[in-house]
Design a protein around this motif. Sequence first.
Motif, PDB file in Angstrom:
ATOM      1  N   GLU A  69     -43.434 -28.564  33.371  1.00 25.67           N
ATOM      2  CA  GLU A  69     -42.970 -29.119  32.091  1.00 25.67           C
ATOM      3  C   GLU A  69     -44.096 -29.131  31.063  1.00 25.67           C
ATOM      4  O   GLU A  69     -43.881 -28.798  29.896  1.00 25.67           O
ATOM      5  CB  GLU A  69     -42.425 -30.537  32.298  1.00 25.67           C
ATOM      6  CG  GLU A  69     -41.885 -31.185  31.062  1.00 25.67           C
ATOM      7  CD  GLU A  69     -40.676 -30.472  30.468  1.00 25.67           C
ATOM      8  OE1 GLU A  69     -40.388 -30.719  29.272  1.00 25.67           O
ATOM      9  OE2 GLU A  69     -40.016 -29.687  31.168  1.00 25.67           O
ATOM     10  N   LEU A  70     -45.302 -29.512  31.467  1.00 24.17           N
ATOM     11  CA  LEU A  70     -46.435 -29.520  30.546  1.00 24.17           C
ATOM     12  C   LEU A  70     -46.729 -28.100  30.049  1.00 24.17           C
ATOM     13  O   LEU A  70     -46.918 -27.891  28.845  1.00 24.17           O
ATOM     14  CB  LEU A  70     -47.676 -30.118  31.211  1.00 24.17           C
ATOM     15  CG  LEU A  70     -48.917 -30.212  30.341  1.00 24.17           C
ATOM     16  CD1 LEU A  70     -48.665 -31.110  29.142  1.00 24.17           C
ATOM     17  CD2 LEU A  70     -50.091 -30.703  31.132  1.00 24.17           C
ATOM     18  N   GLU A  71     -46.756 -27.142  30.940  1.00 23.94           N
ATOM     19  CA  GLU A  71     -47.014 -25.749  30.543  1.00 23.94           C
ATOM     20  C   GLU A  71     -45.917 -25.232  29.620  1.00 23.94           C
ATOM     21  O   GLU A  71     -46.192 -24.516  28.661  1.00 23.94           O
ATOM     22  CB  GLU A  71     -47.158 -24.855  31.770  1.00 23.94           C
ATOM     23  CG  GLU A  71     -48.463 -25.060  32.499  1.00 23.94           C
ATOM     24  CD  GLU A  71     -48.641 -24.124  33.678  1.00 23.94           C
ATOM     25  OE1 GLU A  71     -47.675 -23.417  34.063  1.00 23.94           O
ATOM     26  OE2 GLU A  71     -49.750 -24.106  34.221  1.00 23.94           O
ATOM     27  N   ARG A  72     -44.667 -25.596  29.882  1.00 23.25           N
ATOM     28  CA  ARG A  72     -43.560 -25.180  29.031  1.00 23.25           C
ATOM     29  C   ARG A  72     -43.744 -25.725  27.612  1.00 23.25           C
ATOM     30  O   ARG A  72     -43.601 -25.008  26.629  1.00 23.25           O
ATOM     31  CB  ARG A  72     -42.229 -25.673  29.612  1.00 23.25           C
ATOM     32  CG  ARG A  72     -40.994 -25.180  28.872  1.00 23.25           C
ATOM     33  CD  ARG A  72     -39.733 -25.784  29.449  1.00 23.25           C
ATOM     34  NE  ARG A  72     -39.555 -27.180  29.103  1.00 23.25           N
ATOM     35  CZ  ARG A  72     -39.120 -27.606  27.902  1.00 23.25           C
ATOM     36  NH1 ARG A  72     -38.828 -26.744  26.964  1.00 23.25           N
ATOM     37  NH2 ARG A  72     -38.988 -28.892  27.670  1.00 23.25           N
ATOM     38  N   HIS A 130     -45.445 -25.055  21.685  1.00 23.87           N
ATOM     39  CA  HIS A 130     -46.181 -25.626  20.556  1.00 23.87           C
ATOM     40  C   HIS A 130     -46.961 -24.529  19.817  1.00 23.87           C
ATOM     41  O   HIS A 130     -47.761 -23.810  20.418  1.00 23.87           O
ATOM     42  CB  HIS A 130     -47.134 -26.705  21.047  1.00 23.87           C
ATOM     43  CG  HIS A 130     -47.496 -27.702  20.011  1.00 23.87           C
ATOM     44  ND1 HIS A 130     -48.155 -27.367  18.861  1.00 23.87           N
ATOM     45  CD2 HIS A 130     -47.286 -29.030  19.930  1.00 23.87           C
ATOM     46  CE1 HIS A 130     -48.345 -28.438  18.127  1.00 23.87           C
ATOM     47  NE2 HIS A 130     -47.812 -29.459  18.763  1.00 23.87           N
ATOM     48  N   ASP A 131     -46.738 -24.404  18.508  1.00 24.61           N
ATOM     49  CA  ASP A 131     -47.376 -23.351  17.704  1.00 24.61           C
ATOM     50  C   ASP A 131     -48.881 -23.528  17.554  1.00 24.61           C
ATOM     51  O   ASP A 131     -49.606 -22.550  17.390  1.00 24.61           O
ATOM     52  CB  ASP A 131     -46.750 -23.304  16.306  1.00 24.61           C
ATOM     53  CG  ASP A 131     -45.320 -22.793  16.341  1.00 24.61           C
ATOM     54  OD1 ASP A 131     -44.968 -22.097  17.306  1.00 24.61           O
ATOM     55  OD2 ASP A 131     -44.563 -23.101  15.396  1.00 24.61           O
ATOM     56  N   LEU A 165     -53.318 -22.452  20.938  1.00 26.76           N
ATOM     57  CA  LEU A 165     -53.662 -21.037  21.002  1.00 26.76           C
ATOM     58  C   LEU A 165     -53.634 -20.525  22.437  1.00 26.76           C
ATOM     59  O   LEU A 165     -53.134 -19.443  22.717  1.00 26.76           O
ATOM     60  CB  LEU A 165     -55.053 -20.801  20.408  1.00 26.76           C
ATOM     61  CG  LEU A 165     -55.241 -21.178  18.945  1.00 26.76           C
ATOM     62  CD1 LEU A 165     -56.687 -20.996  18.536  1.00 26.76           C
ATOM     63  CD2 LEU A 165     -54.321 -20.361  18.069  1.00 26.76           C
ATOM     64  N   LYS A 166     -54.199 -21.310  23.328  1.00 26.57           N
ATOM     65  CA  LYS A 166     -54.316 -20.888  24.712  1.00 26.57           C
ATOM     66  C   LYS A 166     -54.502 -22.130  25.578  1.00 26.57           C
ATOM     67  O   LYS A 166     -55.047 -23.129  25.131  1.00 26.57           O
ATOM     68  CB  LYS A 166     -55.531 -19.971  24.855  1.00 26.57           C
ATOM     69  CG  LYS A 166     -55.462 -19.040  26.016  1.00 26.57           C
ATOM     70  CD  LYS A 166     -56.523 -17.966  25.875  1.00 26.57           C
ATOM     71  CE  LYS A 166     -56.115 -16.834  26.758  1.00 26.57           C
ATOM     72  NZ  LYS A 166     -56.966 -15.688  26.636  1.00 26.57           N
ATOM     73  N   PHE A 167     -54.088 -22.059  26.824  1.00 25.89           N
ATOM     74  CA  PHE A 167     -54.310 -23.161  27.755  1.00 25.89           C
ATOM     75  C   PHE A 167     -54.537 -22.595  29.143  1.00 25.89           C
ATOM     76  O   PHE A 167     -54.217 -21.438  29.423  1.00 25.89           O
ATOM     77  CB  PHE A 167     -53.141 -24.153  27.752  1.00 25.89           C
ATOM     78  CG  PHE A 167     -51.851 -23.577  28.275  1.00 25.89           C
ATOM     79  CD1 PHE A 167     -51.539 -23.652  29.620  1.00 25.89           C
ATOM     80  CD2 PHE A 167     -50.962 -22.956  27.423  1.00 25.89           C
ATOM     81  CE1 PHE A 167     -50.364 -23.116  30.102  1.00 25.89           C
ATOM     82  CE2 PHE A 167     -49.787 -22.416  27.893  1.00 25.89           C
ATOM     83  CZ  PHE A 167     -49.489 -22.492  29.245  1.00 25.89           C
ATOM     84  N   MET A 168     -55.107 -23.419  30.004  1.00 27.80           N
ATOM     85  CA  MET A 168     -55.359 -23.006  31.378  1.00 27.80           C
ATOM     86  C   MET A 168     -55.130 -24.219  32.272  1.00 27.80           C
ATOM     87  O   MET A 168     -55.603 -25.321  31.976  1.00 27.80           O
ATOM     88  CB  MET A 168     -56.801 -22.517  31.544  1.00 27.80           C
ATOM     89  CG  MET A 168     -57.119 -22.111  32.952  1.00 27.80           C
ATOM     90  SD  MET A 168     -58.745 -21.351  33.242  1.00 27.80           S
ATOM     91  CE  MET A 168     -59.817 -22.106  32.082  1.00 27.80           C
TER      92      MET A 168
END
Length: 121
Positions: A42-45, A50-51, A54-57
């Motif tokens: 859910e967090l990754e979704r 969210h615009d 930029l990037k997440f890991m």
Amino acid sequence: QKGILVKVERWGKRKLAYLIKKQPRGFYILFDYAGETAVVNELERNLKIHDRVLKFMTVLKDETADPAALEKEIAEAAQAKEKKQEAQTAGAETQTADRKAENAAPQAAPEETKTETKGDH
């Protein structure tokens, strides 16, 4: 989702190693959380939608993390911090009261001394 947020660290705005979506700089934030697979999904979704992200890991730190135990540790740490702050404010209040008592105490007047000079009798 029965997840728990352990801590949030704001690292601030930094230069990116390479342009991401034509952006040379980004604001870094570290979320440390515990939860089951559904929480991560859910967090990754939400981060993908969210615009401004930029990037997440996502990094798995421990497979056997217990959210209930972590919640208990966080509550204990918060109580300890609260007690420490109360002790500091009580100590500061005591010091302030001591200073007020010192200022309110009558000061001894300086002793008058007679000096004799020769020839002025």
